[in-house]
Design a protein around this motif. Structure first.
Motif, mmCIF file in Angstrom:
data_model
loop_
_atom_site.group_PDB
_atom_site.id
_atom_site.type_symbol
_atom_site.label_atom_id
_atom_site.label_comp_id
_atom_site.label_asym_id
_atom_site.label_seq_id
_atom_site.Cartn_x
_atom_site.Cartn_y
_atom_site.Cartn_z
ATOM 1 N N LYS A 45 -16.544 0.312 -6.862
ATOM 2 C CA LYS A 45 -15.511 0.329 -7.910
ATOM 3 C C LYS A 45 -14.140 0.602 -7.301
ATOM 4 O O LYS A 45 -13.125 0.167 -7.802
ATOM 5 N N ASN A 46 -14.146 1.375 -6.215
ATOM 6 C CA ASN A 46 -12.918 1.650 -5.486
ATOM 7 C C ASN A 46 -13.038 1.067 -4.081
ATOM 8 O O ASN A 46 -13.979 1.363 -3.361
ATOM 9 N N ILE A 47 -12.061 0.234 -3.743
ATOM 10 C CA ILE A 47 -12.089 -0.445 -2.448
ATOM 11 C C ILE A 47 -11.124 0.269 -1.496
ATOM 12 O O ILE A 47 -9.985 0.559 -1.860
ATOM 13 N N ASP A 48 -11.603 0.554 -0.280
ATOM 14 C CA ASP A 48 -10.749 1.182 0.736
ATOM 15 C C ASP A 48 -9.920 0.123 1.442
ATOM 16 O O ASP A 48 -10.458 -0.870 1.926
ATOM 17 N N ILE A 49 -8.621 0.361 1.496
ATOM 18 C CA ILE A 49 -7.706 -0.589 2.143
ATOM 19 C C ILE A 49 -7.079 0.068 3.369
ATOM 20 O O ILE A 49 -6.666 1.232 3.319
ATOM 21 N N ASN A 50 -7.015 -0.687 4.462
ATOM 22 C CA ASN A 50 -6.373 -0.237 5.693
ATOM 23 C C ASN A 50 -5.253 -1.192 6.058
ATOM 24 O O ASN A 50 -5.463 -2.401 6.079
ATOM 25 N N LEU A 51 -4.093 -0.641 6.384
ATOM 26 C CA LEU A 51 -2.968 -1.481 6.796
ATOM 27 C C LEU A 51 -2.514 -1.056 8.185
ATOM 28 O O LEU A 51 -2.504 0.127 8.491
ATOM 29 N N SER A 52 -2.111 -2.024 8.988
ATOM 30 C CA SER A 52 -1.576 -1.693 10.304
ATOM 31 C C SER A 52 -0.531 -2.736 10.711
ATOM 32 O O SER A 52 -0.837 -3.919 10.812
ATOM 33 N N MET A 53 0.711 -2.286 10.902
ATOM 34 C CA MET A 53 1.826 -3.202 11.175
ATOM 35 C C MET A 53 2.494 -2.855 12.503
ATOM 36 O O MET A 53 2.757 -1.681 12.775
ATOM 37 N N ASN A 54 2.788 -3.870 13.305
ATOM 38 C CA ASN A 54 3.650 -3.694 14.471
ATOM 39 C C ASN A 54 4.946 -4.441 14.196
ATOM 40 O O ASN A 54 4.985 -5.658 14.265
ATOM 41 N N TYR A 55 5.978 -3.689 13.892
ATOM 42 C CA TYR A 55 7.238 -4.326 13.500
ATOM 43 C C TYR A 55 8.088 -4.713 14.717
ATOM 44 O O TYR A 55 8.109 -4.015 15.715
ATOM 45 N N GLN A 56 8.777 -5.840 14.570
ATOM 46 C CA GLN A 56 9.762 -6.285 15.563
ATOM 47 C C GLN A 56 11.132 -6.254 14.903
ATOM 48 O O GLN A 56 11.229 -6.438 13.700
#
Lengths: 186, 134
Positions: free
Chosen positions: A171-182
């Motif tokens: 019912k609850n989905i785990d979200i992972n974000l990972s960004m390498n900004y330029q």
């Protein structure tokens, strides 16, 4: 002669300041994954084509994701995700438009790891909700990386899960974000 | 006789379960094994998305397409390689490669043909699970 030294000193200060992370930063190859854990089965999918823009001066933060660019291990899961749950023909993108709430806690001109709170509008499956999420920003020698972990309730976004598979999808989905900004060059 | 029927039913059930299980666990098909739906030049594809995104989504999304273009950049992020093809002023065609095979030997300016699955447009038109076409 004295004037020259002054100019040199000023120039050095300005040149150094440029090394630090200031202004707009972006990535087109950001990573997002989600994970649904139930006793029946675990489902996960990856997307490495997240577009994100971070403005270090205003704290504005934007994310855009193509739903069809999520990659699953099993063909059937990917098909159901796109056709039945996310309806990606009708709603091809998910977006987040928001703001770092505690921008003053982040010193983009000093190497370090900073905990941030982000709030804004998350749009999934054509439904927009105001959300808050924690994140971590790391500044290192003029580059910025950002990560975040949060959960999304499937029911909040009018995503219907058929009774038959209701025990297979969390019912609850785990979200992972990972960004390498330029740095954003115009 | 009854036993034979039972055995037959059992056999059918086992085969059915096996077929069902295999279908359920079938992996996403490798792009190289898929039939190409259409071929197109990178600037043409980008222009179609720029002019009418909705129509282009309907026309190209989920299709296996071969895009020919000039390589703008080879980007590596983690273990993923992305080939950027020249197309428009603001954006291009972003092709996420399935694996490294051959992609890391390419240089900007090379003319390449990439086969992949079209997923839509953000800043670039995005193709995933790409392979280089011969």
């Amino acid at each position: 002669m004295k004037k020259n030294w002054l100019f040199l000193a000023l120039f050095t200060v300005l040149a150094t300041a440029n090394v630090f992370a200031q202004g707009k930063f972006f990535t087109k190859n950001g990573h997002i994954d989600f994970f649904s854990a139930t006793p029946m089965e675990n489902i996960s999918a990856n997307n490495d084509k997240v577009v994100s823009i971070l403005d270090t001066e205003t704290g504005k933060l934007d994310f855009q994701v193509l739903i069809k660019a999520f990659e699953f291990e099993k063909a059937l899961m990917q098909e159901h995700f796109n056709e039945n749950y996310m309806e990606s023909d009708k709603f091809p993108k998910s977006t987040f438009k928001g703001q770092i709430v505690n921008l003053s806690d982040v010193n983009f001109s000093k190497n370090g790891t900073y905990q941030v709170k982000v709030s804004g509008d998350l749009t999934i499956h054509g439904v927009t909700k105001a959300v808050q999420a924690p994140g971590t920003i790391t500044v290192k020698d003029g580059t910025i990386t950002a990560t975040s972990k949060f959960t999304v309730a499937v029911a909040d976004y009018n995503i219907e899960i058929p009774k038959l598979v209701k025990d297979n999808i969390a019912k609850n989905i785990d979200i992972n974000l990972s960004m390498n900004y330029q740095p954003y060059k115009q | 006789m009854k036993q034979k029927i039972l055995a037959a039913i059992l056999l059918v059930a086992v085969i059915g379960a096996y077929v069902g299980y295999t279908m359920y666990n079938k992996p996403v098909a490798a792009t190289a094994d898929k039939k190409t739906d259409l071929q197109i030049e990178a600037p043409t594809l980008f222009a179609e998305f720029e002019q009418n995104e909705e129509a282009a989504n309907a026309k190209y999304n989920d299709k296996t397409i071969e895009v020919k273009g000039i390589l703008k950049a080879v980007e590596q992020e983690g273990d993923k390689i992305t080939l950027q093809l020249q197309a428009g002023e603001m954006g291009g065609i972003s092709c996420e490669m399935q694996d490294k095979s051959g992609a890391d030997a390419l240089k900007p300016g090379d003319t390449v043909t990439v086969k992949g699955v079209c997923t839509g447009m953000l800043m670039d038109v995005v193709l995933v699970r790409c392979v280089l076409s011969k």
